[in-house]
Enzyme design. Sequence first.
Site, PDB file in Angstrom:
ATOM      1  NE  ARG A  83      -3.999  -1.999   2.060  1.00 35.85           N
ATOM      2  CZ  ARG A  83      -3.886  -3.099   2.775  1.00 35.85           C
ATOM      3  NH1 ARG A  83      -2.881  -3.231   3.628  1.00 35.85           N
ATOM      4  NH2 ARG A  83      -4.758  -4.065   2.655  1.00 35.85           N
ATOM      5  CE  LYS A 106      -1.193  13.087 -15.196  1.00 35.95           C
ATOM      6  NZ  LYS A 106      -1.622  13.408 -16.565  1.00 35.95           N
ATOM      7  CD  GLU A 134       6.603  15.575 -23.239  1.00 41.45           C
ATOM      8  OE1 GLU A 134       5.943  16.558 -22.855  1.00 41.45           O
ATOM      9  OE2 GLU A 134       6.067  14.483 -23.536  1.00 41.45           O
ATOM     10  CE  LYS A 150       4.831  16.907 -14.862  1.00 41.29           C
ATOM     11  NZ  LYS A 150       4.938  15.668 -15.590  1.00 41.29           N
ATOM     12  CD  GLU A 190      -4.495  15.607 -16.361  1.00 41.57           C
ATOM     13  OE1 GLU A 190      -3.395  15.109 -16.111  1.00 41.57           O
ATOM     14  OE2 GLU A 190      -5.157  15.350 -17.376  1.00 41.57           O
ATOM     15  NE  ARG A 215      -0.035  16.401 -13.510  1.00 38.05           N
ATOM     16  CZ  ARG A 215       0.665  15.629 -12.717  1.00 38.05           C
ATOM     17  NH1 ARG A 215       0.424  15.640 -11.428  1.00 38.05           N
ATOM     18  NH2 ARG A 215       1.604  14.844 -13.192  1.00 38.05           N
ATOM     19  CG  ASN A 231      -2.683  16.009 -20.633  1.00 41.80           C
ATOM     20  OD1 ASN A 231      -1.707  15.339 -20.325  1.00 41.80           O
ATOM     21  ND2 ASN A 231      -3.765  16.073 -19.875  1.00 41.80           N
ATOM     22  CG  HIS A 266       0.854  14.719 -24.174  1.00 40.71           C
ATOM     23  ND1 HIS A 266       1.535  15.897 -24.387  1.00 40.71           N
ATOM     24  CD2 HIS A 266       1.697  13.922 -23.482  1.00 40.71           C
ATOM     25  CE1 HIS A 266       2.742  15.810 -23.844  1.00 40.71           C
ATOM     26  NE2 HIS A 266       2.864  14.622 -23.288  1.00 40.71           N
ATOM     27  CG  HIS A 316      -1.607   9.757 -25.529  1.00 34.99           C
ATOM     28  ND1 HIS A 316      -2.225  10.110 -24.353  1.00 34.99           N
ATOM     29  CD2 HIS A 316      -0.283   9.757 -25.257  1.00 34.99           C
ATOM     30  CE1 HIS A 316      -1.309  10.322 -23.417  1.00 34.99           C
ATOM     31  NE2 HIS A 316      -0.125  10.116 -23.940  1.00 34.99           N
ATOM     32  CG  HIS A 341       5.626  10.074 -24.964  1.00 36.19           C
ATOM     33  ND1 HIS A 341       4.272   9.851 -24.929  1.00 36.19           N
ATOM     34  CD2 HIS A 341       5.854  11.167 -24.201  1.00 36.19           C
ATOM     35  CE1 HIS A 341       3.715  10.777 -24.163  1.00 36.19           C
ATOM     36  NE2 HIS A 341       4.653  11.581 -23.706  1.00 36.19           N
TER      37      HIS A 341
HETATM   38  N1  LIG Z   1       4.571  10.010 -15.725  1.00 33.32           N
HETATM   39  C1  LIG Z   1       4.525  11.041 -16.519  1.00 33.32           C
HETATM   40  O1  LIG Z   1       4.134  12.136 -16.135  1.00 33.32           O
HETATM   41  C2  LIG Z   1       5.004  10.883 -17.940  1.00 33.32           C
HETATM   42  C3  LIG Z   1       5.198  12.018 -18.727  1.00 33.32           C
HETATM   43  C4  LIG Z   1       5.722  11.844 -20.009  1.00 33.32           C
HETATM   44  C5  LIG Z   1       6.025  10.577 -20.467  1.00 33.32           C
HETATM   45  N2  LIG Z   1       5.804   9.482 -19.671  1.00 33.32           N
HETATM   46  C6  LIG Z   1       6.135   8.140 -20.129  1.00 33.32           C
HETATM   47  O2  LIG Z   1       7.548   8.052 -20.300  1.00 33.32           O
HETATM   48  C7  LIG Z   1       7.832   7.009 -21.224  1.00 33.32           C
HETATM   49  C8  LIG Z   1       8.890   7.460 -22.205  1.00 33.32           C
HETATM   50  O3  LIG Z   1      10.055   7.765 -21.482  1.00 33.32           O
HETATM   51  P1  LIG Z   1      11.477   7.855 -22.195  1.00 33.32           P
HETATM   52  O4  LIG Z   1      11.360   8.678 -23.405  1.00 33.32           O
HETATM   53  O5  LIG Z   1      12.435   8.241 -21.143  1.00 33.32           O
HETATM   54  O6  LIG Z   1      11.711   6.391 -22.744  1.00 33.32           O
HETATM   55  P2  LIG Z   1      12.484   5.095 -22.156  1.00 33.32           P
HETATM   56  O7  LIG Z   1      12.327   5.006 -20.705  1.00 33.32           O
HETATM   57  O8  LIG Z   1      12.036   3.962 -22.980  1.00 33.32           O
HETATM   58  O9  LIG Z   1      14.017   5.413 -22.490  1.00 33.32           O
HETATM   59  C9  LIG Z   1      14.425   5.533 -23.817  1.00 33.32           C
HETATM   60  C10 LIG Z   1      15.656   4.674 -24.109  1.00 33.32           C
HETATM   61  O10 LIG Z   1      16.800   5.290 -23.563  1.00 33.32           O
HETATM   62  C11 LIG Z   1      17.549   4.347 -22.796  1.00 33.32           C
HETATM   63  N3  LIG Z   1      18.261   5.105 -21.786  1.00 33.32           N
HETATM   64  C12 LIG Z   1      17.775   5.642 -20.657  1.00 33.32           C
HETATM   65  N4  LIG Z   1      18.696   6.411 -20.072  1.00 33.32           N
HETATM   66  C13 LIG Z   1      19.804   6.347 -20.836  1.00 33.32           C
HETATM   67  C14 LIG Z   1      21.094   6.938 -20.768  1.00 33.32           C
HETATM   68  N5  LIG Z   1      21.410   7.828 -19.825  1.00 33.32           N
HETATM   69  N6  LIG Z   1      22.000   6.630 -21.717  1.00 33.32           N
HETATM   70  C15 LIG Z   1      21.677   5.781 -22.726  1.00 33.32           C
HETATM   71  N7  LIG Z   1      20.482   5.219 -22.873  1.00 33.32           N
HETATM   72  C16 LIG Z   1      19.549   5.494 -21.928  1.00 33.32           C
HETATM   73  C17 LIG Z   1      16.505   3.393 -22.313  1.00 33.32           C
HETATM   74  O11 LIG Z   1      17.082   2.157 -21.944  1.00 33.32           O
HETATM   75  C18 LIG Z   1      15.595   3.281 -23.540  1.00 33.32           C
HETATM   76  O12 LIG Z   1      16.123   2.384 -24.455  1.00 33.32           O
HETATM   77  C19 LIG Z   1       6.508   6.648 -21.882  1.00 33.32           C
HETATM   78  O13 LIG Z   1       6.074   5.428 -21.346  1.00 33.32           O
HETATM   79  C20 LIG Z   1       5.575   7.766 -21.461  1.00 33.32           C
HETATM   80  O14 LIG Z   1       4.249   7.346 -21.363  1.00 33.32           O
HETATM   81  C21 LIG Z   1       5.306   9.635 -18.422  1.00 33.32           C
END
Ligand SMILES: NC(=O)c1ccc[n+]([C@@H]2O[C@H](COP(=O)([O-])OP(=O)(O)OC[C@H]3O[C@@H](n4cnc5c(N)ncnc54)[C@H](O)[C@@H]3O)[C@@H](O)[C@H]2O)c1
Length: 363
Positions: free
Chosen positions: A121, A143, A185, A226, A236, A240, A244, A247, A251, A264
């Site tokens: 929890r 999130k 972003e 942010k 949200e 907030r 988006n 997005h 999406h 993304h």
């Molecule tokens: N929670 C939120 O508010 C929020 C906001 C925006 C996006 N997201 C989510 O985030 C995700 C996308 O995140 P992302 O773009 O970081 O993708 P990811 O986590 O897949 O990372 C991208 C790639 O980079 C590699 N990597 C990570 N750090 C590295 C480094 N320092 N050096 C070399 N390689 C590295 C990873 O292994 C992966 O292959 C999506 O699932 C999206 O929905 C969440």
Amino acid sequence: MDNLRVELGERSYDIIIRNGSLNDLGEIALRSGLKGAAAVVTNPLVKRLYGTRATNSLKKAGFKPFFITIPDGERYKNLKSLSVIFDELIAKRGERTTPIIALGGGVIGDLAGFAAATYLRGVPFVQVPTTLLSQVDSSVGGKTGVNHPRGKNLIGAFYQPRVVVIDPEVLKTLAPRELKAGFAEVAKYGVIWDEKFFSFLEEKVAEILTLGSSVTEAIRTSCEIKASVVGSDERESGLRAILNFGHTFGHAIEANAGYGRVKHGEAVAIGMCMAADMAESSGFCKKGVLSRIEGLLKAAGLPVVSKIRISPKDYLKALRIDKKVSAGRLRFVLPTRLGAVDIAEVSEAKITEFFRKKTERKR
Ligand SMILES: NC(=O)c1ccc[n+]([C@@H]2O[C@H](COP(=O)([O-])OP(=O)(O)OC[C@H]3O[C@@H](n4cnc5c(N)ncnc54)[C@H](O)[C@@H]3O)[C@@H](O)[C@H]2O)c1
């Protein structure tokens, strides 16, 4: 020290942005009131690059870290991976006080955060984002969640970290395509909040993408924006939603392309252009906003139109399943000018009309 703070009453926390801060992870975690065993959730790539630095720092501060490694990729941000994390935590006798430390990009952060929100929890959670996207966006704001085959992020929770540790130096190993995707972003914050920041990005885009000195400032300003937005609307219910921007269409593009094929950030870049186009063509904002957004994104090497052909019907189908649907009308975040946005409810008929005009303009 370049600390920022997300103000959320008793759930407030610091964002530490500093070159080399990964080496101080243990010390920072200790200062955040954590101790004992610590689960470091990561993937094989990030573990190889930064796992030892993270665990050495944790050990030096008296923690007993252990790794939980999930395969790399968006397609592993699912319930099965969540189960793997729970299995490992139970096997290692993880307790209420055992922190989960997300070491990786947004995929790891979202997944590990949801595990932290639900294991026993709720256990303490630390974000150590290692991609530009996760440093400027997903690690801040709480999130967390996983994807469902029918849609992205459909299962999740709001769960704030205890602290966010951002080391811009780790971006040196990031693939250029990932860096660009994260930049989408960053550009978003300029459009939704701060025209001056947008102009700064126009001037510094090349330097940021080659990791010159402006990158830390770009990360800091993004996190500041942010943090302000999340600080005034954690769940949200209002403001907030502006985060988006881009997005809703984004999406829909991701869902139609299949998760992982379009990044993304790339989908968000195209989505921001579509939203600005919609705003201009419906008189929501004056002409000129779209061209500046397109200009900046192109300069960053980002796509501004979808290479994957998606029919208006498929867009609508995906838009309807998106969470921004309110009483049958679709909600979009649209720019009113550069540096400000508003929420608009648009009927399906108007959206179809927008796509029809768009197709005509292309001919
Ligand atoms: N929670 C939120 O508010 C929020 C906001 C925006 C996006 N997201 C989510 O985030 C995700 C996308 O995140 P992302 O773009 O970081 O993708 P990811 O986590 O897949 O990372 C991208 C790639 O980079 C590699 N990597 C990570 N750090 C590295 C480094 N320092 N050096 C070399 N390689 C590295 C990873 O292994 C992966 O292959 C999506 O699932 C999206 O929905 C969440």
